[in-house]
Design a protein around this motif. Structure first.
Motif, PDB file in Angstrom:
ATOM      1  N   LEU A  47      -1.794 -15.673  45.486  1.00 53.14           N
ATOM      2  CA  LEU A  47      -1.009 -16.826  45.925  1.00 53.14           C
ATOM      3  C   LEU A  47      -0.163 -16.530  47.158  1.00 53.14           C
ATOM      4  N   ALA A  48       0.217 -15.278  47.350  1.00 55.87           N
ATOM      5  CA  ALA A  48       1.030 -14.900  48.507  1.00 55.87           C
ATOM      6  C   ALA A  48       0.189 -14.514  49.722  1.00 55.87           C
ATOM      7  N   SER A  49      -1.112 -14.480  49.556  1.00 51.59           N
ATOM      8  CA  SER A  49      -1.976 -14.040  50.653  1.00 51.59           C
ATOM      9  C   SER A  49      -1.953 -15.036  51.817  1.00 51.59           C
ATOM     10  N   GLY A  54       0.855 -20.074  53.215  1.00 54.85           N
ATOM     11  CA  GLY A  54       2.232 -20.368  52.822  1.00 54.85           C
ATOM     12  C   GLY A  54       2.373 -21.438  51.761  1.00 54.85           C
ATOM     13  N   ARG A  55       1.256 -21.984  51.278  1.00 61.09           N
ATOM     14  CA  ARG A  55       1.254 -23.007  50.225  1.00 61.09           C
ATOM     15  C   ARG A  55       2.014 -24.266  50.650  1.00 61.09           C
ATOM     16  N   LYS A  56       2.126 -24.478  51.942  1.00 59.32           N
ATOM     17  CA  LYS A  56       2.898 -25.609  52.466  1.00 59.32           C
ATOM     18  C   LYS A  56       2.276 -26.943  52.054  1.00 59.32           C
ATOM     19  N   THR A  63      -3.704 -27.347  48.895  1.00 61.51           N
ATOM     20  CA  THR A  63      -4.925 -27.643  48.137  1.00 61.51           C
ATOM     21  C   THR A  63      -5.492 -26.379  47.504  1.00 61.51           C
ATOM     22  N   LEU A  64      -5.523 -25.287  48.258  1.00 65.84           N
ATOM     23  CA  LEU A  64      -6.008 -24.015  47.715  1.00 65.84           C
ATOM     24  C   LEU A  64      -5.151 -23.555  46.541  1.00 65.84           C
ATOM     25  N   THR A  65      -3.844 -23.698  46.668  1.00 63.16           N
ATOM     26  CA  THR A  65      -2.921 -23.281  45.605  1.00 63.16           C
ATOM     27  C   THR A  65      -3.141 -24.093  44.337  1.00 63.16           C
ATOM     28  N   ILE A  66      -3.205 -25.391  44.483  1.00 62.44           N
ATOM     29  CA  ILE A  66      -3.390 -26.266  43.328  1.00 62.44           C
ATOM     30  C   ILE A  66      -4.737 -25.984  42.663  1.00 62.44           C
ATOM     31  N   ASP A  67      -5.776 -25.825  43.456  1.00 60.39           N
ATOM     32  CA  ASP A  67      -7.098 -25.523  42.907  1.00 60.39           C
ATOM     33  C   ASP A  67      -7.096 -24.183  42.172  1.00 60.39           C
TER      34      ASP A  67
END
Length: 96
Positions: A47-49, A54-56, A63-67
């Motif tokens: 998640l920090a990669s 930045g999960r902005k 979208t990547l974070t939520i998925d």
């Protein structure tokens, strides 16, 4: 809710869901713990990669974070807590 708070709450929900999982926390294939310090570190590293940008909110990083989080919850064989979805719509405004 600011993006940092939203991300923190998503991580807390993921950790809580893993902790509350009803199936045994032992992988029968090799006997190692499914959730331990190493697996937690691995999830945080993912998640920090830089690939998560930045999960902005309002970006591909969000979208990547939520998925990723949804995939991990499904991998634990958990059931959605919001009807048929693991997600909850939260109204947000992009001021930029």
């Amino acid at each position: 809710m600011n993006p940092s708070t939203r991300f923190f709450l998503m991580i807390c929900c993921l950790v809580f869901a893993i902790a509350c999982n009803q199936k045994p926390l032992v992988d029968t294939a090799d006997g190692s713990d499914i959730f331990n310090a190493d697996s937690f570190k691995q999830h945080v590293s993912v998640l920090a990669s830089d690939s998560f940008m930045g999960r902005k909110p309002f970006t591909a990083g969000e979208t990547l974070t939520i998925d990723y989080l949804e995939t991990q919850l499904k991998a634990l064989a958990l059931e959605p807590g919001n009807g048929n979805s693991f997600l909850q719509k939260v109204p947000m405004v992009n001021l930029l």
